[in-house]
Scaffold this active site. Structure first.
Site, PDB file in Angstrom:
ATOM      1  N   SER A 149     -25.807  61.577 -17.045  1.00  0.00           N
ATOM      2  CA  SER A 149     -24.473  60.866 -16.649  1.00  0.00           C
ATOM      3  C   SER A 149     -23.291  61.284 -17.493  1.00  0.00           C
ATOM      4  O   SER A 149     -23.199  62.428 -17.442  1.00  0.00           O
ATOM      5  CB  SER A 149     -24.607  59.087 -17.482  1.00  0.00           C
ATOM      6  OG  SER A 149     -23.620  58.953 -16.059  1.00  0.00           O
ATOM      7  N   ASP A 316     -30.325  59.658  -6.232  1.00  0.00           N
ATOM      8  CA  ASP A 316     -29.150  59.279  -7.011  1.00  0.00           C
ATOM      9  C   ASP A 316     -27.910  60.006  -6.217  1.00  0.00           C
ATOM     10  O   ASP A 316     -27.742  60.318  -6.108  1.00  0.00           O
ATOM     11  CB  ASP A 316     -28.788  60.304  -8.073  1.00  0.00           C
ATOM     12  CG  ASP A 316     -27.579  59.770  -9.333  1.00  0.00           C
ATOM     13  OD1 ASP A 316     -27.447  59.131  -8.576  1.00  0.00           O
ATOM     14  OD2 ASP A 316     -27.929  60.649 -10.182  1.00  0.00           O
ATOM     15  N   HIS A 349     -29.992  56.695  -9.980  1.00  0.00           N
ATOM     16  CA  HIS A 349     -29.052  57.337 -11.207  1.00  0.00           C
ATOM     17  C   HIS A 349     -30.150  57.350 -13.090  1.00  0.00           C
ATOM     18  O   HIS A 349     -30.270  58.231 -13.748  1.00  0.00           O
ATOM     19  CB  HIS A 349     -27.513  57.210 -11.431  1.00  0.00           C
ATOM     20  CG  HIS A 349     -26.069  57.291 -11.871  1.00  0.00           C
ATOM     21  ND1 HIS A 349     -26.498  58.979 -12.533  1.00  0.00           N
ATOM     22  CD2 HIS A 349     -26.040  56.824 -13.133  1.00  0.00           C
ATOM     23  CE1 HIS A 349     -25.670  59.141 -13.878  1.00  0.00           C
ATOM     24  NE2 HIS A 349     -25.896  57.693 -14.153  1.00  0.00           N
TER      25      HIS A 349
END
Length: 370
Positions: A149, A316, A349
């Site tokens: 991330s 995502d 995600h």
């Protein structure tokens, strides 16, 4: 204002002053980190993990803190990041409230929290702070730098700013720049916090705390961390039982609403709002194209690693898989043996935090081949 530091956290003092990319500097600052495994005599087996926005440095259980960490399914003996082989260092991001110096920390010049007097934070500042820890541990070159991330951005900044610092790189659900959709979502999250009257220009405390703004910001975040496929599978259109609702005609009715509310309430008192604002904005500002006259692929091609893996979930929406494909393509253009894997995970995600059946083998296969 509160910092939330897990037991067993270690600290490294940064050089003083520690200048920031966008101006300003910190004095007496520190970085929080934890380690696992044993560093080889030649320090050749070190892996650096740089994190997303909210995690602390406690990625997994260790002797100093046996509680499960936020990446317990990935880091440990015999796991994908195998601490029987690798010496693993996880660094909490500069600007956080989980041990590293951030807006919630005391400013030594005033004895009060920095609040909005904290310098403008960039991803590059966090990258430079992380490498200070690596150097202090006696590591001249990492076997791999792993980022997920926001940490995927930080890892790329580490590699850009410190040529030769790592032989390889794993980028998990990360990117080389923020996309307009992600910027838009984060701008709404910041607005929700700042419009809460209790935010008070950053001058809140535990008694007058911008809980409503933080709760809304977290709900917006969770919506983007998951996928429509997961929402459908977990909740569908199932309604709450009558004893779970109240008399508010616009109150909670569906299970998915209740889930968001509960998740947000659990988060809001365990992360400092000003730290959230600073870290969120640092992600929007990050762009490797700045290093190559506006060309992000050319920026990536300036990075020098021998091998790289970029992976993500096809569901995502916050860091879509084309961004991981872009990372692999750019690093390959720079001469790396770089590969991209798009995983069919329903969890969006956040899949890298929970879908170890898919992400684990990909990471393990890459590291085992080093």
């Amino acid at each position: 204002m509160t910092e939330f530091i897990p037991p067993g956290t270690r600290f490294h003092a940064l050089p003083s002053p520690f200048p920031f990319k966008r101006g300003g500097a910190l004095h007496g600052a520190r970085v929080a980190y934890e380690t696992w495994g044993t560093l080889a005599a030649d320090a050749s087996n070190a892996i650096l993990i740089v994190t997303g926005l909210s995690p602390d440095a406690h990625a997994a259980a260790n002797d100093a803190n046996p509680a499960a960490g936020w990446w317990e399914g990935m880091v440990g003996p015999g796991k994908a990041i195998d601490t029987d082989r690798w010496f693993v260092v996880c660094v909490n991001s500069l600007g956080s409230c989980k041990g590293s110096t951030g807006p919630a920390s005391l400013n030594p010049a005033t004895g009060q929290p920095y609040r909005l007097d904290f310098p403008e934070l960039s991803i590059e500042d966090g990258a430079r702070a992380a490498i200070e820890v690596v150097r202090a541990l006696g590591i001249e070159q990492l076997a791999c730098v792993v980022g997920n991330s926001m940490g995927g951005m930080t890892a790329l900044a580490v590699l850009m700013l410190h040529p030769g610092i790592a032989r390889s790189h794993v980028n998990i659900s990360g990117s080389a720049q923020a996309l307009p959709f992600s910027i838009a979502i984060r701008s709404l999250q910041r607005e929700a916090i700042r419009l809460d009257p209790r935010w008070n220009g950053g001058h809140y405390d535990d008694d007058a705390y911008p809980e409503s703004g933080m709760r809304m910001a977290r709900k917006l975040g969770v919506i983007t961390y998951r996928s429509a496929l997961e929402w459908d599978g977990r909740f569908g259109r199932v309604r709450l039982d009558s004893d779970q609702t109240d008399d508010d005609p616009f109150g909670l009715e569906f299970q998915v609403e209740s889930y968001l509310e509960g998740h947000a309430r659990r988060f809001v008192r365990f992360f400092d709002p000003n730290c959230y604002l600073y870290l969120s904005r640092s992600m929007d500002w990050f762009d490797l194209a700045e290093y190559a006259d506006g060309d992000v692929l050319a920026g990536l091609a300036k990075i020098r690693v021998e091998k790289a893996l970029a992976i993500g979930a096809n569901t995502d929406i916050l860091f879509p898989v084309q961004q991981q494909q872009q990372v692999a393509d750019g690093l390959r253009a720079g001469g790396a043996d770089a590969h991209f894997i798009g995983l069919e995970s329903p969890q969006g995600h956040d899949a890298f935090l929970v879908d170890f059946d898919r992400f684990g083998p990909a990471v393990r296969g890459f590291l085992d081949a080093l």
